[in-house]
Design a protein around this motif. Structure first.
Motif, PDB file in Angstrom:
ATOM      1  N   VAL A   1       6.314  35.974 -45.326  1.00  0.00           N
ATOM      2  CA  VAL A   1       7.070  34.782 -45.712  1.00  0.00           C
ATOM      3  C   VAL A   1       8.409  35.200 -46.318  1.00  0.00           C
ATOM      4  O   VAL A   1       9.463  34.616 -46.000  1.00  0.00           O
ATOM      5  N   GLN A   2       8.383  36.198 -47.182  1.00  0.00           N
ATOM      6  CA  GLN A   2       9.641  36.717 -47.737  1.00  0.00           C
ATOM      7  C   GLN A   2      10.561  37.245 -46.635  1.00  0.00           C
ATOM      8  O   GLN A   2      11.776  37.054 -46.683  1.00  0.00           O
ATOM      9  N   ARG A   3       9.964  37.903 -45.642  1.00  0.00           N
ATOM     10  CA  ARG A   3      10.754  38.456 -44.538  1.00  0.00           C
ATOM     11  C   ARG A   3      11.477  37.341 -43.781  1.00  0.00           C
ATOM     12  O   ARG A   3      12.665  37.447 -43.465  1.00  0.00           O
ATOM     13  N   ALA A   4      10.745  36.264 -43.486  1.00  0.00           N
ATOM     14  CA  ALA A   4      11.356  35.141 -42.766  1.00  0.00           C
ATOM     15  C   ALA A   4      12.491  34.519 -43.581  1.00  0.00           C
ATOM     16  O   ALA A   4      13.527  34.121 -43.027  1.00  0.00           O
ATOM     17  N   TYR A   5      12.291  34.448 -44.896  1.00  0.00           N
ATOM     18  CA  TYR A   5      13.339  33.911 -45.768  1.00  0.00           C
ATOM     19  C   TYR A   5      14.570  34.803 -45.737  1.00  0.00           C
ATOM     20  O   TYR A   5      15.703  34.328 -45.567  1.00  0.00           O
ATOM     21  N   ALA A   6      14.367  36.110 -45.848  1.00  0.00           N
ATOM     22  CA  ALA A   6      15.496  37.046 -45.833  1.00  0.00           C
ATOM     23  C   ALA A   6      16.232  36.992 -44.502  1.00  0.00           C
ATOM     24  O   ALA A   6      17.472  36.985 -44.460  1.00  0.00           O
ATOM     25  N   GLN A   7      15.494  36.941 -43.406  1.00  0.00           N
ATOM     26  CA  GLN A   7      16.130  36.877 -42.093  1.00  0.00           C
ATOM     27  C   GLN A   7      16.948  35.596 -41.942  1.00  0.00           C
ATOM     28  O   GLN A   7      18.060  35.616 -41.397  1.00  0.00           O
ATOM     29  N   ALA A   8      16.408  34.487 -42.434  1.00  0.00           N
ATOM     30  CA  ALA A   8      17.136  33.221 -42.333  1.00  0.00           C
ATOM     31  C   ALA A   8      18.415  33.245 -43.162  1.00  0.00           C
ATOM     32  O   ALA A   8      19.404  32.590 -42.813  1.00  0.00           O
TER      33      ALA A   8
END
Length: 427
Positions: free
Chosen positions: A343-350
């Protein structure tokens, strides 16, 4: 801390040198794109997703459940397991309780959480199964039941959840019901929905002024012919009917295959009714698989909408984030750690999406370059950002490896009695 700090430090020492070099290299690449890596890291460090108390136990299916070693015996064991996840990931500061599964003295709950450095997220009521000593059965529904006494019982249970939540510092109540029908003609659709709305209004009327009410839709199960709150449209109607503090909760698994969940998220943001998320993943339906295990790109696209709303400073935008998964063949602690990091990864990518370019391509109807802009952000390996945020926050560079090195599962297995497996359902 549940995991020895010196062990975390030793494990980190073996990995921190390579991590810092990877971070510097990524920083140089992002700098060429006009992105300040430290600013992204700061946002990631400040992001948290709640852990469901029930998620630290082994799940199961209609057919069987295969318990794991050292399963939690009660809510206090669950809180300790949740603290392990937070100690290592620094991404899960809050725990969401399910009543009556987690019912205990609120003072003791609060004291235990304080000791472990945890806080409490939304409360979850349970009117989808009968409990020992319950006067009225929920076999044919709860908040929408034809019997007023059964509806009253379900309402009172939700009010009890609010009272427990007030005592432990929660600020929201999540309602999911399995109400519906399994045969055509079994229920009168309109009367059934009227009963649900009337019951929900009674609960909403007792909601504290600083609380929010989240209602959750699900297209099927256990009601397979019709479900009272079956999709986001009905959920939106409920939130509109109840009032300003009623919002829609989006569980990623509660949609038909190929439904455009990111567009649903956009619609709910646009009309001020997005309450939050239950993150998981699915292949066929409500599989409750580990977040990002099947379709990490869809998770990214959901966060693309969330970051867009964050950057546009949409009024009242404050969605709650929680994992909601069933771990049938993995160590639940490991799965929840990996899911929190996804979930953190998706946030960072966004956060890496070039918004100005994306807007320009959208205005020019340049479909290819618009989607390439999203893919450019999604394909960026942001692991050094996540890992350094954990390291600087006192967590583990590699949470799963550190967890295994600590031998936590083996330690709790020595003091928690083994649970016997059971079979059931259709075979």
């Amino acid at each position: 801390m549940m995991i020895d700090q010196s062990l975390i430090a030793r494990e980190n020492e073996t990995r921190s040198g390579d991590l810092k070099r990877d971070y510097e290299t990524l920083g140089e690449r992002l700098d060429r794109r006009g992105i300040a890596i430290d600013a992204i890291k700061a946002k990631v460090a400040g992001y948290g997703v709640a852990i469901p108390s029930w998620g630290v136990g082994t799940g199961g299916t209609r057919f069987a459940r295969f318990p794991g070693e050292g399963e939690p015996r009660h809510i206090f064991d669950k809180l300790e397991d949740c603290a392990v996840i937070q100690d290592l990931t620094k991404a899960t500061p809050n725990v969401s309780l399910h009543i009556p599964w987690d019912k205990a003295d609120p003072t003791e709950l609060k004291a235990k959480a304080d000791t472990l450095g945890l806080a409490f997220d939304a409360m979850n009521s349970n009117t989808f199964q009968d409990q020992p000593g319950q006067a009225h059965s929920y076999k044919f529904g709860s908040l929408s039941h034809t019997d007023p006494a059964t509806r009253t019982q379900a309402i009172e249970h939700n009010l009890e959840c609010i009272e427990i939540g007030k005592a432990i510092g929660s600020k929201a109540l999540t309602i999911w019901v399995g109400d519906g029908s399994n045969f055509p003609g079994q229920s009168h659709f309109a009367r059934q929905f009227d009963h649900y709305l009337a019951s929900a209004r009674d609960i909403y009327a007792k909601l504290p002024d600083d609380w929010r009410l989240f209602t959750e839709h699900k297209m099927y199960e256990p009601a397979f012919y019709s479900t009272v709150v079956q999709d986001w449209g009905t959920n939106y109607l409920i939130a509109q009917e109840l009032g300003d503090r009623a919002f829609c909760l989006v569980d990623l698994g509660h949609h038909a295959p190929n439904v455009n969940i990111e567009m649903i998220v956009s619609r709910l943001i646009q009309f001020g009714k997005l309450g939050g998320f239950h993150f998981n993943d699915s292949k066929y339906g409500d599989d409750d698989l580990d977040t990002g295990s099947i379709d990490p790109y869809r998770l990214f696209l959901v966060f693309n909408e969330l970051v867009d709303a964050e950057l546009r400073r949409v009024p009242g935008f404050d969605p709650a984030h929680m994992l909601d998964q069933s771990h049938n063949v993995t160590d639940p602690i490991e799965s929840l750690m990996v899911s929190a990091m996804e979930v953190q990864r998706a946030y960072a990518q966004a956060l890496l999406v070039d918004r100005d370019s994306l807007t320009e391509y959208q205005q020019d109807n340049d479909a290819l370059m618009a989607t390439a802009t999203l893919k450019n952000a999604f394909r960026t390996d942001v692991e050094p950002i996540l890992a350094l945020a954990r390291l600087e926050g006192g967590g583990a560079v590699d949470p799963v490896a550190t967890y295994r090195a600590a031998g936590y599962r083996q330690k709790v297995a020595a003091v928690r009695p083994a649970v016997t497996g059971a079979g059931g359902g259709i075979v």
